[in-house]
Design an enzyme around this catalytic site. Structure first.
Site, PDB file in Angstrom:
ATOM      1  N   THR A 152      -6.338  -1.464   6.992  1.00  0.00           N
ATOM      2  CA  THR A 152      -6.584  -2.899   7.071  1.00  0.00           C
ATOM      3  C   THR A 152      -8.058  -3.125   7.415  1.00  0.00           C
ATOM      4  O   THR A 152      -8.552  -4.232   7.304  1.00  0.00           O
ATOM      5  CB  THR A 152      -5.730  -3.521   8.192  1.00  0.00           C
ATOM      6  N   LYS A 208       0.829  -1.210   0.000  1.00  0.00           N
ATOM      7  CA  LYS A 208       0.000   0.000   0.000  1.00  0.00           C
ATOM      8  C   LYS A 208       0.869   1.269   0.000  1.00  0.00           C
ATOM      9  O   LYS A 208       0.673   2.171  -0.798  1.00  0.00           O
ATOM     10  CB  LYS A 208      -0.949  -0.001   1.223  1.00  0.00           C
ATOM     11  N   THR A 209       1.844   1.310   0.906  1.00  0.00           N
ATOM     12  CA  THR A 209       2.731   2.476   0.981  1.00  0.00           C
ATOM     13  C   THR A 209       3.545   2.616  -0.297  1.00  0.00           C
ATOM     14  O   THR A 209       3.741   3.717  -0.822  1.00  0.00           O
ATOM     15  CB  THR A 209       3.700   2.311   2.177  1.00  0.00           C
ATOM     16  N   ASP A 269      -1.562   6.520   6.642  1.00  0.00           N
ATOM     17  CA  ASP A 269      -1.591   5.094   6.921  1.00  0.00           C
ATOM     18  C   ASP A 269      -2.551   4.840   8.085  1.00  0.00           C
ATOM     19  O   ASP A 269      -2.757   5.731   8.907  1.00  0.00           O
ATOM     20  CB  ASP A 269      -0.158   4.652   7.301  1.00  0.00           C
ATOM     21  N   ARG A 283       6.529  -8.069   2.415  1.00  0.00           N
ATOM     22  CA  ARG A 283       7.358  -7.572   3.523  1.00  0.00           C
ATOM     23  C   ARG A 283       8.003  -8.725   4.292  1.00  0.00           C
ATOM     24  O   ARG A 283       9.156  -8.641   4.699  1.00  0.00           O
ATOM     25  CB  ARG A 283       6.549  -6.700   4.480  1.00  0.00           C
TER      26      ARG A 283
HETATM   27  P1  ADP Z   1       2.068  -1.851   3.279  1.00  0.00           P
HETATM   28  O1  ADP Z   1       2.068  -0.365   3.120  1.00  0.00           O
HETATM   29  O2  ADP Z   1       0.901  -2.521   2.585  1.00  0.00           O
HETATM   30  O3  ADP Z   1       2.178  -2.294   4.709  1.00  0.00           O
HETATM   31  P2  ADP Z   1       4.612  -1.724   1.897  1.00  0.00           P
HETATM   32  O4  ADP Z   1       4.241  -0.936   0.691  1.00  0.00           O
HETATM   33  O5  ADP Z   1       5.363  -1.011   2.966  1.00  0.00           O
HETATM   34  O6  ADP Z   1       3.350  -2.446   2.531  1.00  0.00           O
HETATM   35  O7  ADP Z   1       5.453  -2.993   1.382  1.00  0.00           O
HETATM   36  C1  ADP Z   1       6.313  -3.711   2.216  1.00  0.00           C
HETATM   37  C2  ADP Z   1       7.574  -4.072   1.466  1.00  0.00           C
HETATM   38  O8  ADP Z   1       7.268  -5.099   0.525  1.00  0.00           O
HETATM   39  C3  ADP Z   1       8.145  -2.902   0.664  1.00  0.00           C
HETATM   40  O9  ADP Z   1       9.396  -2.580   1.176  1.00  0.00           O
HETATM   41  C4  ADP Z   1       8.313  -3.389  -0.744  1.00  0.00           C
HETATM   42  O10 ADP Z   1       9.692  -3.464  -1.031  1.00  0.00           O
HETATM   43  C5  ADP Z   1       7.786  -4.789  -0.768  1.00  0.00           C
HETATM   44  N1  ADP Z   1       6.717  -4.953  -1.757  1.00  0.00           N
HETATM   45  C6  ADP Z   1       5.388  -4.782  -1.523  1.00  0.00           C
HETATM   46  N2  ADP Z   1       4.682  -5.057  -2.624  1.00  0.00           N
HETATM   47  C7  ADP Z   1       5.562  -5.403  -3.582  1.00  0.00           C
HETATM   48  C8  ADP Z   1       5.417  -5.810  -4.959  1.00  0.00           C
HETATM   49  N3  ADP Z   1       4.232  -5.917  -5.513  1.00  0.00           N
HETATM   50  N4  ADP Z   1       6.538  -6.072  -5.655  1.00  0.00           N
HETATM   51  C9  ADP Z   1       7.757  -5.991  -5.061  1.00  0.00           C
HETATM   52  N5  ADP Z   1       7.950  -5.629  -3.766  1.00  0.00           N
HETATM   53  C10 ADP Z   1       6.870  -5.335  -3.031  1.00  0.00           C
END
Ligand code: ADP
Length: 332
Positions: free
Chosen positions: A159, A65-66, A110, A218
């Site tokens: 979430t 998401k981030t 977030d 992650r």
């Molecule tokens: P969220 O915001 O949903 O908690 P993040 O965007 O922080 O998740 O993602 C967590 C980590 O996973 C990031 O550092 C990123 O490098 C990796 N990641 C997430 N989605 C992908 C994707 N589709 N392809 C490659 N790496 C990803």
């Protein structure tokens, strides 16, 4: 205007994590339908020279998401301000955030479901009429001023979308629900990440890590970083499957992708509650965790792999879950 203190809200992350983040939609693996829609929204906004419509990302932690919010800001070549909802305590913080954004800039919030109702109301009106109301002066002489905001994009991540009020949720032009990744997608993500980390893992090792990452990038990245530690210490860039398994065992991730707390949940259900059913709050209290953490981070995976079940009277461990921890117990 008074400068508000916490614009250090833009979180600084370690260089390694930053390097692992895909920087464009084409680098972002999986979630194909969402990428297509996003690409359409971004390109249309660019052509019209407008701010991108507000977007809500829904999905479990660690699925991108981030990363997508950062990619959107990058594509728009816009400033992005990132904050987690619990860090916004007063209306002044939120107002400073909104009035400080530049034209077509992105505000990323977030855990947006954790905004208090009064803050959600301020944000709602900012989205609804592109302005906010500020009370100037105190007492009977106080006046309400309406402040026009520049066109901007709000990106929320949550979430728990059901905790947002319906009118607020309706203000988002696109609600994107991110799913867990398939095994094949996880393999691709791990292949990409390991290269960035300078590792050279065999396909078997990559496959094993994919199997134990629960469809969450992650988690895969976290495992890879520990493998990198192991490799760096030994000055040997190749590790085989047996060593990969050893690192996984060392960090407590078993062959089903369960970690310490997952197993503790299963053991607690079995030993303290005779397998259940037990209510979420009671379970969380015994585990010394917040019910929200259990419900949004741990339970979804245990439910998905059929190790626990949710009944009207509470959580129960399934025969499959029981068999897993019994085996774990014997292997110890
Ligand atoms: P969220 O915001 O949903 O908690 P993040 O965007 O922080 O998740 O993602 C967590 C980590 O996973 C990031 O550092 C990123 O490098 C990796 N990641 C997430 N989605 C992908 C994707 N589709 N392809 C490659 N790496 C990803």
């Amino acid at each position: 205007m008074k400068k508000f203190p916490n614009f250090s809200i833009v979180q600084r992350e370690p260089a390694l994590d930053n390097a692992l983040r895909p920087k464009s939609l084409s680098e972002f693996i999986g979630q194909e339908r969402i990428k297509e829609r996003l690409s359409l929204i971004i390109n249309a906004a660019k052509k019209r020279e407008e701010a991108i419509d507000h977007i809500l990302f829904v999905g479990p932690p660690g699925v991108g998401k981030t990363t997508l919010a950062l990619i959107i800001a990058e594509e728009q070549n816009a400033q992005i301000k990132m904050i987690s909802a619990p860090a916004i305590q007063k209306s002044g913080d939120l107002i400073a955030l909104l009035t400080g954004i530049e034209e077509k800039g992105v505000i990323f919030i977030d855990e947006i479901h954790r905004l208090s109702p009064s803050l959600e109301e301020i944000l709602y009106s900012a989205l609804e009429d592109g302005s906010i109301s500020i009370v100037a002066g105190k007492g009977p002489g106080g006046r309400v001023l309406s402040l026009k905001l520049p066109p901007f994009t709000l990106i929320g991540a949550t979430t728990r979308p059901a905790l947002l009020s319906t009118p607020f949720r309706d203000r988002f032009g696109f609600i994107a629900t991110l799913d867990f990744y398939t095994h094949e997608e996880m393999v691709k993500i791990i292949e990409r990440s390991q290269k960035i980390l300078g590792l050279n893992l065999s396909y078997e090792s990559i496959y094993e890590i994919a199997k134990r990452s629960r469809g969450v990038p992650r988690i895969a990245n976290r495992i890879l970083k520990r493998i990198k530690d192991y490799v760096d210490l030994r000055d040997n860039e190749n590790i085989d499957l047996a060593e990969t398994k050893k690192v996984l065992e060392l960090i407590g991730i078993d062959e089903n992708g369960l970690d310490e707390l997952d197993r503790k949940i299963l053991f607690t259900l079995k030993d303290k509650f005779s397998g259940g059913p037990v209510g979420l709050k009671t379970l969380a209290a015994v585990l010394n965790e917040s019910p929200e953490t259990i419900e949004s981070i741990y339970e979804p995976y245990l439910l998905r792999i059929g190790f626990i079940q949710r009944t009207s009277r509470g959580r129960v461990i399934t025969p499959l879950g029981l068999a897993h921890i019994m085996r774990y117990h014997h292997d110890q």
